[in-house]
Write a protein that holds these residues in place. Structure first.
Motif, PDB file in Angstrom:
ATOM      1  N   ALA A 102      95.389 -32.694 -34.148  1.00  0.00           N
ATOM      2  CA  ALA A 102      96.814 -32.790 -34.502  1.00  0.00           C
ATOM      3  C   ALA A 102      97.438 -34.038 -33.884  1.00  0.00           C
ATOM      4  CB  ALA A 102      97.549 -31.528 -34.049  1.00  0.00           C
ATOM      5  N   ILE A 103      97.076 -34.327 -32.647  1.00  0.00           N
ATOM      6  CA  ILE A 103      97.567 -35.532 -31.970  1.00  0.00           C
ATOM      7  C   ILE A 103      97.234 -36.771 -32.792  1.00  0.00           C
ATOM      8  CG2 ILE A 103      97.090 -37.037 -29.978  1.00  0.00           C
ATOM      9  CD1 ILE A 103      96.875 -34.373 -28.321  1.00  0.00           C
ATOM     10  N   THR A 104      95.999 -36.854 -33.230  1.00  0.00           N
ATOM     11  CA  THR A 104      95.544 -38.002 -34.020  1.00  0.00           C
ATOM     12  C   THR A 104      96.281 -38.058 -35.358  1.00  0.00           C
ATOM     13  OG1 THR A 104      93.381 -37.847 -32.971  1.00  0.00           O
ATOM     14  CG2 THR A 104      93.512 -39.142 -34.990  1.00  0.00           C
ATOM     15  N   GLU A 105      96.415 -36.917 -36.010  1.00  0.00           N
ATOM     16  CA  GLU A 105      97.083 -36.851 -37.315  1.00  0.00           C
ATOM     17  C   GLU A 105      98.530 -37.322 -37.225  1.00  0.00           C
ATOM     18  OE1 GLU A 105      97.847 -36.206 -41.307  1.00  0.00           O
ATOM     19  OE2 GLU A 105      95.900 -36.260 -40.300  1.00  0.00           O
ATOM     20  N   LEU A 106      99.184 -37.052 -36.098  1.00  0.00           N
ATOM     21  CA  LEU A 106     100.589 -37.435 -35.933  1.00  0.00           C
ATOM     22  C   LEU A 106     100.768 -38.839 -35.348  1.00  0.00           C
ATOM     23  CD1 LEU A 106     102.090 -34.027 -34.744  1.00  0.00           C
ATOM     24  CD2 LEU A 106     102.180 -35.058 -37.023  1.00  0.00           C
ATOM     25  N   GLY A 107      99.674 -39.594 -35.247  1.00  0.00           N
ATOM     26  CA  GLY A 107      99.769 -40.976 -34.792  1.00  0.00           C
ATOM     27  C   GLY A 107      99.912 -41.136 -33.293  1.00  0.00           C
ATOM     28  N   LEU A 108      99.525 -40.114 -32.557  1.00  0.00           N
ATOM     29  CA  LEU A 108      99.583 -40.157 -31.090  1.00  0.00           C
ATOM     30  C   LEU A 108      98.175 -40.338 -30.533  1.00  0.00           C
ATOM     31  CD1 LEU A 108     101.996 -37.128 -30.708  1.00  0.00           C
ATOM     32  CD2 LEU A 108     102.595 -39.526 -30.364  1.00  0.00           C
ATOM     33  N   GLY A 109      98.098 -40.445 -29.220  1.00  0.00           N
ATOM     34  CA  GLY A 109      96.813 -40.512 -28.540  1.00  0.00           C
ATOM     35  C   GLY A 109      96.746 -39.430 -27.485  1.00  0.00           C
ATOM     36  N   GLY A 110      95.548 -39.039 -27.147  1.00  0.00           N
ATOM     37  CA  GLY A 110      95.385 -38.017 -26.122  1.00  0.00           C
ATOM     38  C   GLY A 110      93.954 -37.938 -25.637  1.00  0.00           C
ATOM     39  N   VAL A 111      93.777 -37.206 -24.555  1.00  0.00           N
ATOM     40  CA  VAL A 111      92.428 -36.997 -24.024  1.00  0.00           C
ATOM     41  C   VAL A 111      92.358 -35.607 -23.409  1.00  0.00           C
ATOM     42  CG1 VAL A 111      92.899 -38.068 -21.756  1.00  0.00           C
ATOM     43  CG2 VAL A 111      90.566 -38.014 -22.637  1.00  0.00           C
ATOM     44  N   TRP A 112      91.210 -34.963 -23.576  1.00  0.00           N
ATOM     45  CA  TRP A 112      90.919 -33.630 -23.059  1.00  0.00           C
ATOM     46  C   TRP A 112      90.511 -33.762 -21.603  1.00  0.00           C
ATOM     47  CZ3 TRP A 112      87.891 -29.725 -26.486  1.00  0.00           C
ATOM     48  CH2 TRP A 112      87.567 -28.564 -25.766  1.00  0.00           C
ATOM     49  N   LEU A 113      91.197 -33.058 -20.738  1.00  0.00           N
ATOM     50  CA  LEU A 113      90.873 -33.023 -19.314  1.00  0.00           C
ATOM     51  C   LEU A 113      90.400 -31.612 -18.977  1.00  0.00           C
ATOM     52  CD1 LEU A 113      94.079 -34.871 -18.159  1.00  0.00           C
ATOM     53  CD2 LEU A 113      91.779 -35.834 -18.271  1.00  0.00           C
ATOM     54  N   GLY A 114      89.134 -31.488 -18.619  1.00  0.00           N
ATOM     55  CA  GLY A 114      88.573 -30.180 -18.322  1.00  0.00           C
ATOM     56  C   GLY A 114      89.100 -29.618 -17.008  1.00  0.00           C
ATOM     57  N   ILE A 115      89.471 -28.373 -17.035  1.00  0.00           N
ATOM     58  CA  ILE A 115      89.878 -27.649 -15.834  1.00  0.00           C
ATOM     59  C   ILE A 115      88.796 -26.617 -15.505  1.00  0.00           C
ATOM     60  CG2 ILE A 115      91.604 -26.132 -14.791  1.00  0.00           C
ATOM     61  CD1 ILE A 115      92.618 -29.003 -15.257  1.00  0.00           C
ATOM     62  N   TYR A 116      88.563 -25.688 -16.432  1.00  0.00           N
ATOM     63  CA  TYR A 116      87.524 -24.676 -16.284  1.00  0.00           C
ATOM     64  C   TYR A 116      86.164 -25.326 -16.482  1.00  0.00           C
ATOM     65  CZ  TYR A 116      84.793 -20.497 -17.250  1.00  0.00           C
ATOM     66  OH  TYR A 116      83.843 -19.513 -17.213  1.00  0.00           O
ATOM     67  N   PRO A 117      85.154 -25.022 -15.724  1.00  0.00           N
ATOM     68  CA  PRO A 117      84.997 -23.967 -14.722  1.00  0.00           C
ATOM     69  C   PRO A 117      85.160 -24.432 -13.273  1.00  0.00           C
ATOM     70  CG  PRO A 117      82.838 -24.779 -15.293  1.00  0.00           C
ATOM     71  CD  PRO A 117      83.850 -25.601 -16.073  1.00  0.00           C
ATOM     72  N   ARG A 118      85.748 -25.592 -13.050  1.00  0.00           N
ATOM     73  CA  ARG A 118      85.885 -26.131 -11.693  1.00  0.00           C
ATOM     74  C   ARG A 118      86.930 -25.350 -10.900  1.00  0.00           C
ATOM     75  NH1 ARG A 118      84.483 -31.607 -10.920  1.00  0.00           N
ATOM     76  NH2 ARG A 118      85.262 -31.163  -8.832  1.00  0.00           N
ATOM     77  N   GLU A 119      86.496 -24.627  -9.887  1.00  0.00           N
ATOM     78  CA  GLU A 119      87.367 -23.756  -9.101  1.00  0.00           C
ATOM     79  C   GLU A 119      88.541 -24.511  -8.478  1.00  0.00           C
ATOM     80  OE1 GLU A 119      88.456 -19.954  -8.066  1.00  0.00           O
ATOM     81  OE2 GLU A 119      86.692 -20.491  -9.238  1.00  0.00           O
ATOM     82  N   ASP A 120      88.277 -25.725  -7.960  1.00  0.00           N
ATOM     83  CA  ASP A 120      89.359 -26.496  -7.335  1.00  0.00           C
ATOM     84  C   ASP A 120      90.443 -26.857  -8.345  1.00  0.00           C
ATOM     85  OD1 ASP A 120      87.431 -28.184  -8.589  1.00  0.00           O
ATOM     86  OD2 ASP A 120      87.970 -29.881  -7.326  1.00  0.00           O
ATOM     87  N   ARG A 121      90.044 -27.165  -9.570  1.00  0.00           N
ATOM     88  CA  ARG A 121      91.010 -27.498 -10.613  1.00  0.00           C
ATOM     89  C   ARG A 121      91.751 -26.254 -11.101  1.00  0.00           C
ATOM     90  NH1 ARG A 121      87.191 -31.592 -14.155  1.00  0.00           N
ATOM     91  NH2 ARG A 121      86.806 -33.087 -12.475  1.00  0.00           N
ATOM     92  N   ILE A 122      91.032 -25.155 -11.226  1.00  0.00           N
ATOM     93  CA  ILE A 122      91.656 -23.893 -11.652  1.00  0.00           C
ATOM     94  C   ILE A 122      92.725 -23.484 -10.650  1.00  0.00           C
ATOM     95  CG2 ILE A 122      91.259 -21.413 -11.986  1.00  0.00           C
ATOM     96  CD1 ILE A 122      88.432 -22.198 -13.051  1.00  0.00           C
ATOM     97  N   ILE A 123      92.374 -23.515  -9.370  1.00  0.00           N
ATOM     98  CA  ILE A 123      93.331 -23.136  -8.323  1.00  0.00           C
ATOM     99  C   ILE A 123      94.503 -24.115  -8.288  1.00  0.00           C
ATOM    100  CG2 ILE A 123      93.640 -22.946  -5.815  1.00  0.00           C
ATOM    101  CD1 ILE A 123      90.709 -21.843  -5.741  1.00  0.00           C
ATOM    102  N   GLY A 124      94.204 -25.408  -8.336  1.00  0.00           N
ATOM    103  CA  GLY A 124      95.260 -26.422  -8.282  1.00  0.00           C
ATOM    104  C   GLY A 124      96.254 -26.290  -9.413  1.00  0.00           C
ATOM    105  N   LEU A 125      95.762 -26.145 -10.644  1.00  0.00           N
ATOM    106  CA  LEU A 125      96.665 -26.049 -11.787  1.00  0.00           C
ATOM    107  C   LEU A 125      97.401 -24.711 -11.809  1.00  0.00           C
ATOM    108  CD1 LEU A 125      97.583 -27.896 -14.082  1.00  0.00           C
ATOM    109  CD2 LEU A 125      95.996 -26.683 -15.570  1.00  0.00           C
TER     110      LEU A 125
END
Length: 166
Positions: A102-125
């Motif tokens: 959808a981001i691409t279709e609407l002329g925007l840019g984006g990137v996927w940032l993985g959270i799961y399964p990293r425990e430190d990221r899960i807790i932080g977010l």
């Protein structure tokens, strides 16, 4: 098929806000993803507060682009009181990919940032976004008007295709 080939990971953004109507369209696109038993375990946290965006790189080293992005969306899944909790990760991953398209279709840019399964990221977010018990953060997608261009890419690999048996 062109939208699939056009979608690229964009990490540089212009200093330009994204309006609420566009955000709603992005969320509609994400929510049109398939889910096991049509359970739709996803929840989305729209992040446009500069202070929150700047906090994420403190526990996710690969999210530095959030310091420039005007927007991010965290994709979270409920894991309790649903029929197929074991499919929550797959369901939310499908929603994340739909969001990127959808981001691409609407002329925007984006990137996927993985959270799961990293425990430190899960807790932080979870702490940063004040997520309730039973809500699992799976990914964050940074979103903005691209300040870089990347050509469409063909990632097809014939040696990864098998018919009927390996």
């Amino acid at each position: 098929m062109s939208i699939l080939f056009k979608r690229r990971s964009i990490r540089k953004f212009k200093n330009k806000p994204i309006d609420e109507e566009t955000v709603k369209l992005l969320l509609k696109g994400a929510m049109s993803a398939p889910s096991a038993g049509n359970q739709k375990p996803w929840h989305f946290v729209v992040i446009n507060d500069r202070n929150i965006l700047n906090e994420i790189p403190k526990f996710h080293q690969y999210s530095q682009m959030l310091k420039e992005a005007p927007l991010a969306i965290a994709i979270c899944g409920i894991t309790e009181n649903i029929k197929y909790p074991e499919y929550c990760v797959q369901d939310c991953s499908a929603a994340t990919e739909n969001l990127l398209i959808a981001i691409t279709e609407l002329g925007l840019g984006g990137v996927w940032l993985g959270i799961y399964p990293r425990e430190d990221r899960i807790i932080g977010l979870s702490r940063l976004l004040n997520l309730p018990e039973g809500v699992l953060p799976l990914s964050v997608v940074s979103i903005g008007y691209a300040d870089e261009e990347k050509e469409p890419i063909d990632r097809y690999m014939e040696d990864r295709v098998h018919y009927n048996k390996w």
